[in-house]
Design an enzyme around this catalytic site. Structure first.
Site, short mmCIF file in Angstrom:
data_model
loop_
_atom_site.label_atom_id
_atom_site.label_comp_id
_atom_site.label_asym_id
_atom_site.label_seq_id
_atom_site.Cartn_x
_atom_site.Cartn_y
_atom_site.Cartn_z
N SER A 63 0.83 -1.21 0.00
CA SER A 63 0.00 0.00 0.00
C SER A 63 0.86 1.25 0.00
CB SER A 63 -0.93 0.01 1.22
OG SER A 63 -1.85 -1.05 1.19
N ALA A 157 -4.39 -0.90 -2.77
CA ALA A 157 -3.90 -0.22 -1.56
C ALA A 157 -5.03 -0.12 -0.55
CB ALA A 157 -3.39 1.17 -1.91
N LYS A 158 -4.71 -0.44 0.69
CA LYS A 158 -5.69 -0.26 1.78
C LYS A 158 -5.55 1.19 2.25
CE LYS A 158 -7.42 -2.71 5.88
NZ LYS A 158 -8.74 -3.06 5.32
N ALA A 159 -6.08 2.07 1.41
CA ALA A 159 -5.89 3.51 1.60
C ALA A 159 -6.96 4.09 2.50
CB ALA A 159 -5.90 4.21 0.25
N TYR A 163 -12.10 4.78 2.26
CA TYR A 163 -13.16 4.43 3.19
C TYR A 163 -14.25 5.49 3.29
CZ TYR A 163 -10.94 0.10 4.22
OH TYR A 163 -10.44 -1.18 4.08
#
Length: 304
Positions: A63, A157-159, A163
């Site tokens: 990420s 990517a766990k951006a 969210y």
């Protein structure tokens, strides 16, 4: 969350929980540019163990690379911090949150000149969608919001910024009396839940969305492995909304949500309107692994 006893790791230092603060002009607070991980530790007969820690930390590194943010600590340092956060806080079963963010050195959309910072916190967190949901299943609705196109928000990517999309979707779902939201991608195919991956069971076959808009989930990968070991066929497929209505079983997967059955979609019962046999089989296999009760996959556990 701010008024608790305990310690949080920030940039290599352990801070008392209530003193772990950032400046109001922190770049990530204003522009949402950063990434994070969600990791669980479980109690086992040999003490606490972190589940698939190396895989989570690799995804954090990925990420950071995708977002072009410098990760200021190496893997070994992060492993130590994620294990010590349990010891420092006296936790045997917990949710662990590493978060990479940019500081208050400058403002403006271009983050050049803002320093990278990394924190690790941990706290007790029960089933994300509720213990009753884990046992009896939840009701979901297909959101009016689409999941990001991969050229709009790079979805591997766990951006943090991703969210906002999830928040809009889940608030819409809960406003309308549902427990969770499902999102379609911009082409109209099923992507994932607001913070979970999704599986469909149809005629004994396990289907997962073939969508570039879905996160490469670590629990999702785990379920695929366990399903194959159980003799199930696992197949990637572009899943349409109406296929959800005809599914025999549906369940959501994620570190926080674990394996949560879905018993209704858009007010239509899934299968018999209760958790199905395949879901129960995979739930049992998953919890056996995370609690160290399975003879297989001991390499998925990092003992603390």
């Amino acid at each position: 969350m701010q008024d608790r006893n305990g310690f949080i790791w920030l940039d290599g230092q352990w801070l008392p929980w209530r003193d772990a603060k950032v400046h109001l002009l922190t770049h990530t607070l204003h522009y949402g540019y950063g990434c994070f991980e969600g990791i669980r530790a479980y109690e086992t007969s040999c003490g606490p163990a972190v589940f698939r820690l190396a895989d989570h930390l690799r995804r954090l590194e990925d990420s950071a690379r995708i977002l072009a943010i410098d990760l200021p600590f190496d893997r070994a340092t992060l492993v130590t911090a994620c294990c010590q956060v349990l010891e420092r806080n006296g936790l045997s079963c917990a949710y662990i949150r590493p978060l990479l963010f940019l500081g208050a050195e400058k403002m403006g959309v271009d983050p050049a000149g803002a320093a990278s910072h990394l924190m690790v916190a941990a706290w007790p967190w029960d089933a994300y969608l509720g213990g009753a949901g884990l046992e009896n299943g939840i009701r979901v609705r297909v959101s009016s919001y689409a999941r990001h196109h991969p050229n709009v928000q790079m979805c591997r990517a766990k951006a943090i910024s991703s969210y906002a999309n999830s928040i809009l979707a889940v608030r819409e779902a809960r406003r309308d009396g549902y427990d969770e939201a499902l999102l379609l991608d911009t082409e109209g195919y099923v992507a994932e839940g607001s913070s979970e991956n999704l599986f469909v069971v149809r005629d004994g076959e396990l289907l997962q969305p073939d969508s570039a808009s879905a996160l490469d989930g670590i629990t999702r990968r785990t379920v695929c492995t366990l399903a194959v070991e159980a003799g199930l066929t696992v197949r990637d497929k572009r899943i349409t909304r109406d296929e959800l209505y005809c599914a025999d079983e549906i369940f959501l997967t994620g570190t926080a949500a674990e394996i949560t059955p879905v018993i209704a979609v858009d007010a239509r019962p899934v299968g018999q309107g209760r958790p199905g046999e395949v879901t129960r089989l995979l739930q049992a296999a998953y919890f056996a692994c995370v609690h160290g009760e399975s003879a297989d996959h001991g390499d998925w556990l990092t003992r603390v």
